[in-house]
Design a protein around this motif. Structure first.
Motif, PDB file in Angstrom:
ATOM      1  N   GLN A  87       8.635   8.023 -93.542  1.00  0.00           N
ATOM      2  CA  GLN A  87       7.809   7.715 -94.701  1.00  0.00           C
ATOM      3  C   GLN A  87       7.461   8.975 -95.479  1.00  0.00           C
ATOM      4  O   GLN A  87       7.522   8.968 -96.713  1.00  0.00           O
ATOM      5  CB  GLN A  87       6.496   7.071 -94.237  1.00  0.00           C
ATOM      6  N   ARG A  92      12.578   4.675 -95.728  1.00  0.00           N
ATOM      7  CA  ARG A  92      11.965   3.469 -95.149  1.00  0.00           C
ATOM      8  C   ARG A  92      12.736   2.993 -93.945  1.00  0.00           C
ATOM      9  O   ARG A  92      13.932   2.704 -94.053  1.00  0.00           O
ATOM     10  CB  ARG A  92      11.985   2.326 -96.163  1.00  0.00           C
TER      11      ARG A  92
ATOM     12  N   VAL B  96       6.242  -0.465 -91.575  1.00  0.00           N
ATOM     13  CA  VAL B  96       5.363   0.420 -92.328  1.00  0.00           C
ATOM     14  C   VAL B  96       4.212   0.862 -91.438  1.00  0.00           C
ATOM     15  O   VAL B  96       3.509   0.034 -90.868  1.00  0.00           O
ATOM     16  CB  VAL B  96       4.807  -0.294 -93.575  1.00  0.00           C
ATOM     17  N   SER B 107       0.306   1.196-100.479  1.00  0.00           N
ATOM     18  CA  SER B 107       1.237   0.442 -99.641  1.00  0.00           C
ATOM     19  C   SER B 107       1.803  -0.742-100.404  1.00  0.00           C
ATOM     20  O   SER B 107       2.975  -1.099-100.273  1.00  0.00           O
ATOM     21  CB  SER B 107       0.550  -0.067 -98.388  1.00  0.00           C
TER      22      SER B 107
END
Lengths: 334, 334
Positions: A87, A92, B96, B107
DNA sequence: ACCCCTTTTGCAACCGGTTGCAAAAATGCG
DNA sequence: CGCATTTTTGCAACCGGTTGCAAAAGGGGT
């Protein structure tokens, strides 16, 4: 639903290219233009569609994070470090669980459909065929925690398991045990094979010390405990090098439940130095694997490969070291 | 590098639409055509670019899997279950890590750039603002392990923490303790607040039993151990309901190191029933949280939402139950 | 063989961006 | 101020697919 580049262009009264350019850096845009576009974008709540742009640029910034180790607590830390590290570099992670996948081709196809820019194989137990399959598909690959080979076909970042076996052996020798053993994980895992091989090689230089080995059928608490209980029925060794920390803790519990004392009756040394190893009620002497460094280095390598896909494969091996805690008796003074 | 639809079309001598149609199901293609196209595709090693097609279809089959719980071992199992469950339904988890993210907007933007079809927030400690932010951005959201609310604004799948607190209290009452306490996780976590609230409510119906509470500053071994050591200096309670299993194990180690016996001097009940709780050297009495069911249900809910984005928000609450092991004394016979 | 209806196919526009190229605007300089 | 040079801008084609629509092909009945 989502705001598109075209709408921003219309609102700002400029061409679509102008909008595109303000959002790709390195493009030539005047300050006046940039301000106009940014204003319109802000008002509309626009953010560019990364997938659409990947079509023309050829980069998705998606990295396949492939693993089958979803039962070893150290991998939670591994995932934590990987996701944050990726990140931070604008990449990703697309998480792929290979737990019950046997066909590399299947996974390759899947990751290609999503046009990942690269693949990180984070596993100490996955056969090297998977990493190779990705490489053959032309995708940059890093195999983290993979097997060290003197002729690597893909980039490998990890530890030298053979050397770890040797190190464990030396450690036991230094403490004056005269009957030692290796209690490995599943025989089929490459890490088990390498650790055993190093252990036996080193021990062979000490013919006076009785040496044996056996396997647990998984890298798990239960398997470690079961195997140790079995060993205790016969003539157990004085000290065991266990395949990993989880196995060690299982073995430890077997020893203690049998009314024996650690380290006085039986010594144990593990491998990994997972967080739990330092818990006061476990206090396991073990070999530290530098997880953080391995992950960081894997990410750096991956980033480098994105710019240079044909980079010559290298193996990055990190040294391990013994962490002295309470499950081995002290070194003999000479 | 990658083979495109156009190349397949040329090789098969048909239009690009024909190729596209053979790869999207539900489209009308004759058998003859299908065979021709499949042959060409096979020869070229073609597989369609999922991202390109997402442009027109509006679905990426990407699901954001958002979490900040990368230190609790149960989440390794959670990730395992989620990744496999999503994969089985043809969905891909984009992981994530929100560990040090404070701004939900950030985000949201990131996940929108990747046009995720939905977001699963898998966290017991993330403030509800994150889930809301995703919903407000028009993305289907399921908050797994989230706080149960009687007026949920987003779909929540999890347990009733208040009820768990009550259950723990009842459990201690049944065992005849007359001084009990809650040793919670960080005061700011909603799960801590709810568990405490249930615990105290239930205890208030037993005015004869002395009741107290305090907080550890994290859901971690060290924090649990530290707080328990502090408590032991004064007049400790006879039994503690700890915020979760990891905390319990820390507390347990403190009690034992202080030369006290469990459960005879001090009893402990945890929450989660993580794998480690049943290890023989821990053998923790705890409240089982049905993780597998929660994940399965979350995935089903997510899949349903992909077809029906405006589905009315619901809370799916799964019952927990006490798992009797060795850290609480037996129930009093009446 | 003809007509009508259904199925299959190809064309062309579109999804949301990027980018080479040439025209337009800005800048530097004598 | 005029000219040459540099920078900025817009056009249009393209990335790899999908899809509405109309034309072409196939099928059945007489």
């Amino acid at each position: 639903m989502a705001v598109t580049l075209k709408e921003v262009a219309e609102r700002a009264g400029v061409s679509r290219s102008a909008v595109s350019r303000t959002f790709t850096n390195g493009a030539s845009v005047s300050d006046k233009m940039r301000r106009k576009v940014e204003k319109a974008a802000r008002e509309l709540g626009y953010s560019p569609n990364a997938l659409a742009s990947s079509l023309t640029t050829g980069r998705t910034k998606l990295i396949g994070l492939v693993s089958n180790n979803f039962h070893n607590p150290i991998f939670l830390q591994v995932f934590d470090l990987f996701t944050r590290g990726l990140q931070d570099r604008g990449l990703r992670p697309l998480l792929v669980n290979l737990t019950d996948e046997v066909d590399p081709e299947q996974s390759v196809r899947m990751l290609r459909q999503y046009s990942v820019d690269g693949v990180v194989v984070a596993s100490s137990t996955l056969p090297p065929g998977f990493a190779k399959a990705f490489r053959d598909a032309g995708v940059p690959v890093v195999h983290s925690f993979g097997r060290y080979s003197s002729a690597p076909q893909v980039h490998v970042v990890g530890i030298d398991n053979v050397e770890c076996g040797r190190m464990a052996a030396r450690c036991l020798v230094d403490r004056g045990y005269d009957h030692v053993a290796f209690l490995g994980g599943p025989e089929s895992a490459t890490s088990t094979q390498d650790r055993l091989s190093g252990f036996m090689t080193e021990m062979s230089t000490h013919p006076g010390i009785r040496t044996s080995f056996s396997y647990a059928d998984a890298y798990s608490f239960d398997a470690g405990r079961r195997e140790m209980l079995r060993l205790l029925k016969d003539t157990p060794a004085q000290a065991y090098f266990c395949g990993d920390d989880v196995l060690s803790i299982g073995a430890l519990s077997a020893v203690i439940d049998s009314g024996l004392a650690v380290p006085d009756d039986i010594g144990i040394i593990g491998l990994n130095d997972m967080e739990m190893a330092q818990w006061e009620n476990i206090n396991l002497t073990t070999i530290h694997q530098p997880i953080r460094q391995i992950v960081t280095s894997s990410i750096e390598l991956m980033v480098a490969m994105l710019d240079e896909p044909d980079r010559y494969p290298e193996a990055r091996i990190f040294p391990c070291s013994v962490v002295e805690r309470g499950t081995l008796r002290p070194v003999l003074k000479s």
